[in-house]
Design an enzyme around this catalytic site. Structure first.
Site, mmCIF file in Angstrom:
data_model
loop_
_atom_site.group_PDB
_atom_site.id
_atom_site.type_symbol
_atom_site.label_atom_id
_atom_site.label_comp_id
_atom_site.label_asym_id
_atom_site.label_seq_id
_atom_site.Cartn_x
_atom_site.Cartn_y
_atom_site.Cartn_z
ATOM 1 N N TRP A 158 0.800 -1.220 0.000
ATOM 2 C CA TRP A 158 0.000 0.000 0.000
ATOM 3 C C TRP A 158 0.836 1.276 0.000
ATOM 4 O O TRP A 158 0.330 2.346 -0.311
ATOM 5 C CB TRP A 158 -0.901 0.021 1.242
ATOM 6 C CG TRP A 158 -0.132 -0.225 2.511
ATOM 7 C CD1 TRP A 158 0.007 -1.424 3.154
ATOM 8 C CD2 TRP A 158 0.643 0.720 3.251
ATOM 9 N NE1 TRP A 158 0.818 -1.280 4.257
ATOM 10 C CE2 TRP A 158 1.219 0.027 4.343
ATOM 11 C CE3 TRP A 158 0.898 2.085 3.122
ATOM 12 C CZ2 TRP A 158 2.047 0.648 5.283
ATOM 13 C CZ3 TRP A 158 1.731 2.708 4.038
ATOM 14 C CH2 TRP A 158 2.290 2.001 5.114
ATOM 15 N N ASN A 159 2.111 1.234 0.388
ATOM 16 C CA ASN A 159 2.788 2.482 0.744
ATOM 17 C C ASN A 159 3.101 3.386 -0.448
ATOM 18 O O ASN A 159 3.095 4.606 -0.328
ATOM 19 C CB ASN A 159 4.038 2.219 1.585
ATOM 20 C CG ASN A 159 5.007 1.258 0.952
ATOM 21 O OD1 ASN A 159 4.650 0.466 0.081
ATOM 22 N ND2 ASN A 159 6.249 1.298 1.379
ATOM 23 N N LYS A 182 -2.356 -8.403 -7.582
ATOM 24 C CA LYS A 182 -3.039 -8.577 -6.291
ATOM 25 C C LYS A 182 -2.483 -7.465 -5.388
ATOM 26 O O LYS A 182 -1.373 -7.556 -4.881
ATOM 27 C CB LYS A 182 -2.767 -9.956 -5.697
ATOM 28 C CG LYS A 182 -3.575 -10.241 -4.398
ATOM 29 C CD LYS A 182 -2.923 -9.645 -3.195
ATOM 30 C CE LYS A 182 -3.646 -9.927 -1.908
ATOM 31 N NZ LYS A 182 -4.278 -8.742 -1.297
ATOM 32 N N ALA A 184 -2.561 -4.539 -2.178
ATOM 33 C CA ALA A 184 -2.886 -4.517 -0.759
ATOM 34 C C ALA A 184 -4.366 -4.216 -0.566
ATOM 35 O O ALA A 184 -4.966 -3.446 -1.314
ATOM 36 C CB ALA A 184 -2.037 -3.460 -0.048
ATOM 37 N N SER A 185 -4.949 -4.799 0.480
ATOM 38 C CA SER A 185 -6.402 -4.745 0.622
ATOM 39 C C SER A 185 -6.922 -3.375 1.023
ATOM 40 O O SER A 185 -8.129 -3.129 0.928
ATOM 41 C CB SER A 185 -6.853 -5.787 1.650
ATOM 42 O OG SER A 185 -6.222 -5.555 2.903
ATOM 43 N N SER A 235 6.509 -7.490 3.335
ATOM 44 C CA SER A 235 7.252 -7.808 4.543
ATOM 45 C C SER A 235 8.129 -9.036 4.344
ATOM 46 O O SER A 235 7.972 -9.801 3.377
ATOM 47 C CB SER A 235 6.279 -8.066 5.697
ATOM 48 O OG SER A 235 5.561 -9.279 5.465
ATOM 49 N N GLU A 256 11.134 -7.926 -3.057
ATOM 50 C CA GLU A 256 11.646 -6.683 -2.470
ATOM 51 C C GLU A 256 10.974 -6.544 -1.124
ATOM 52 O O GLU A 256 9.776 -6.265 -1.038
ATOM 53 C CB GLU A 256 11.344 -5.499 -3.397
ATOM 54 C CG GLU A 256 12.102 -4.232 -3.003
ATOM 55 C CD GLU A 256 11.340 -3.361 -2.029
ATOM 56 O OE1 GLU A 256 11.688 -3.423 -0.820
ATOM 57 O OE2 GLU A 256 10.432 -2.643 -2.437
ATOM 58 N N LEU A 257 11.753 -6.746 -0.054
ATOM 59 C CA LEU A 257 11.188 -6.881 1.282
ATOM 60 C C LEU A 257 11.554 -5.677 2.149
ATOM 61 O O LEU A 257 11.787 -4.591 1.652
ATOM 62 C CB LEU A 257 11.646 -8.207 1.884
ATOM 63 C CG LEU A 257 11.419 -9.431 0.968
ATOM 64 C CD1 LEU A 257 11.917 -10.706 1.617
ATOM 65 C CD2 LEU A 257 9.950 -9.559 0.577
ATOM 66 N N CYS A 290 10.322 1.253 2.588
ATOM 67 C CA CYS A 290 11.368 0.260 2.841
ATOM 68 C C CYS A 290 12.756 0.888 2.784
ATOM 69 O O CYS A 290 13.673 0.435 3.464
ATOM 70 C CB CYS A 290 11.285 -0.868 1.809
ATOM 71 S SG CYS A 290 9.764 -1.805 1.875
ATOM 72 N N GLU A 387 12.748 -3.167 11.933
ATOM 73 C CA GLU A 387 12.323 -2.122 11.009
ATOM 74 C C GLU A 387 11.196 -1.336 11.664
ATOM 75 O O GLU A 387 10.161 -1.899 12.020
ATOM 76 C CB GLU A 387 11.832 -2.726 9.689
ATOM 77 C CG GLU A 387 11.359 -1.671 8.696
ATOM 78 C CD GLU A 387 10.836 -2.258 7.399
ATOM 79 O OE1 GLU A 387 10.930 -1.579 6.362
ATOM 80 O OE2 GLU A 387 10.324 -3.400 7.424
#
Length: 484
Positions: A158-159, A182, A184-185, A235, A256-257, A290, A387
């Site tokens: 979402w960010n 798909k 983010a909700s 995440s 990409e976490l 991130c 984090e």
């Protein structure tokens, strides 16, 4: 796999009820600035998602046979749509995840620039590459070619709800692949808006589609034979789940976490300028990035002066209405996200950290958290070890350069990193040779750019997005040899 693949740091913002596979969930959005319920959307059932996936797979063969000129025309048209509708899309991001309108407009422009970049450069990036076999010129000829893989499933957060999608989508579609998103909700409107951009730009009707499904349904799509590969931004735990699912069916994945970016700040700096870079790095996107700077590792002789300067620079990011162009710090994306960050601050203080500014939850509706600076941060504290996904800067003292590098690298994460120094050769050496990260910037805050490969090492994931390296992730690098 865990019940829900969490692409978000927090999924509470979208009130997405559990649903049997045949049911369509109702997804309600919440305005983070006010806490009030926003627009609601009808989601997709598992059967809906599989049917959409089938249509995307059916649209792909014709697209893979198009030429680069045709693809580029559509991609440049997508850039035009983004620029024409930028105010609409910026407001949508503000409503769904709290981004300031100024940052939202910049994000849309960045997406458009990315589309133009890959429209311009994909033909060269994917051109056949001859291989010198060393024999007589008439004996054999060999070359490497780059063929599209098929349908790429993108599991996105979402960010940066537009940029993270276009960062993958522009090179993927230019390479001749198709895509299913798909998202983010808590950003369903953004997901559908992105789908509409590609449709309005003239891409085939079903080449890029969004599916509004809960995270627990993602594994079934990864394993479906119509999906060729998967990319995730999210995440660390989400990365582990996606990697297990994709690996189990032998499908390529790019992850990409998270990141806990460290900036090494050396004793020769202009302290005010260093603090300015650090504050901008920490508060970008409300600290919810991130690659936001999170740990500022400062050599002992300037630590106190740097803390004073950083407090001043951070306090300049006053909280305000995200719809006001003058606002520099909007709300966090949800109350739970805000409370999680405050819990990390509280536990760090209980373990001995000092609050130099901020650190208190405002008494007002919405998911607000002030710019915060913590001093005396040490191992064992959440601000040191974890984090922190919000506007909280951790200042860590180091004895000298070597100790600062040790501290910076002493993290399970390895996404971005920075060096701030007056000696450019020294900074370049540290960035190039010493810091364990996918990106190392000298005297600048870490950021993504279509021209630069983007990705991490260690728990920050693997694979690259952007640039020539990114467009090669979802192609078949094929060797062709022709014997005369």
């Amino acid at each position: 796999m865990d019940e829900r693949i969490r692409t978000e740091r927090d999924t509470s913002q979208a009130r997405e009820p559990a649903a049997a596979p045949s049911q369509r969930p109702r997804i309600e959005t919440v305005d983070p600035a006010t806490g009030r319920t926003g627009r609601s959307y009808e989601g997709h059932s598992r059967e809906d998602a599989v049917a959409i996936l089938g249509r995307v797979r059916a649209a792909w063969p014709a697209w893979r046979r198009t030429g680069y000129a045709e693809r580029a025309t559509a991609m440049r048209a997508a850039a035009e749509v983004l620029r024409r509708r930028k105010a609409e899309f910026a407001e949508l991001m503000t409503a769904e995840m709290g981004k300031t309108v100024t940052e939202g407009l910049a994000e849309i422009e960045k997406c458009a620039t990315n589309c133009d970049y890959f429209a311009d450069h994909a033909p060269a990036f994917l051109a056949d590459r001859p291989v010198d076999m060393g024999g007589p010129p008439d004996s054999s000829r060999a070359f490497v070619t780059f063929n599209p893989l098929g349908v790429v499933l993108a599991v996105m957060p979402w960010n940066f709800p537009f940029w993270q999608v276009f960062r993958f989508a522009a090179p993927t579609l230019m390479a001749g692949d198709a895509a299913v998103l798909k998202h983010a909700s808590n950003v369903p409107g953004c997901a559908l808006a992105i789908e509409s951009v590609f449709r309005e730009a003239g891409f085939p009707e079903d080449l890029f589609r969004a599916v509004l499904i809960p995270g627990r349904e993602t594994e079934a799509l990864i394993e479906h034979p119509d999906v060729a590969a998967v990319t995730l931004t999210g995440s660390v735990e989400a990365g582990r789940q996606v990697a297990r699912a994709a690996g189990g069916v032998l499908k390529k994945s790019v992850l990409e976490l998270g990141g806990s970016d460290a900036y090494v700040i050396l004793g020769d700096v202009d302290v005010g300028r260093a603090a300015e870079i650090a504050a901008a790095a920490r508060v970008v996107n409300g600290g919810q990035s991130c690659i936001a700077g999170k740990r500022f590792v400062v050599v002992r002789e300037i630590r106190e002066a740097f803390e004073r300067a950083l407090v001043e620079k951070m306090q300049a990011f006053a909280m305000g209405d995200p719809r006001d162009p003058a606002t520099r710090l909007g709300p966090m994306q949800s109350l739970k996200a805000r409370d999680d960050v405050h819990d990390q601050v509280t536990r760090s203080v209980a373990a001995g950290a000092r609050v130099l500014t901020g650190g208190e939850v405002p008494d007002r509706p919405g998911a607000w958290y002030p710019p915060t600076v913590l001093g005396e941060v040490r191992p064992g504290m959440p601000a040191y070890d974890e984090e922190v996904f919000g506007p909280v800067a951790a200042v860590i003292e180091a004895r000298d350069e070597a100790d600062a590098i040790r501290i910076a690298n002493g993290s399970p994460f390895g996404l971005g990193s920075g060096v701030i120094t007056a000696d450019l050769a020294r900074g370049e050496r540290i960035a190039r040779d010493e810091l364990e990260a996918g990106l190392s910037f000298v005297n600048a805050n870490v950021r993504s750019d279509p021209r630069l490969p983007f990705g991490g090492v260690k728990d920050s994931g693997y694979g690259r997005e952007c640039s020539e390296f990114g467009i090669h992730e979802f192609v078949n690098v094929k060797t062709v040899l022709v014997q005369s």
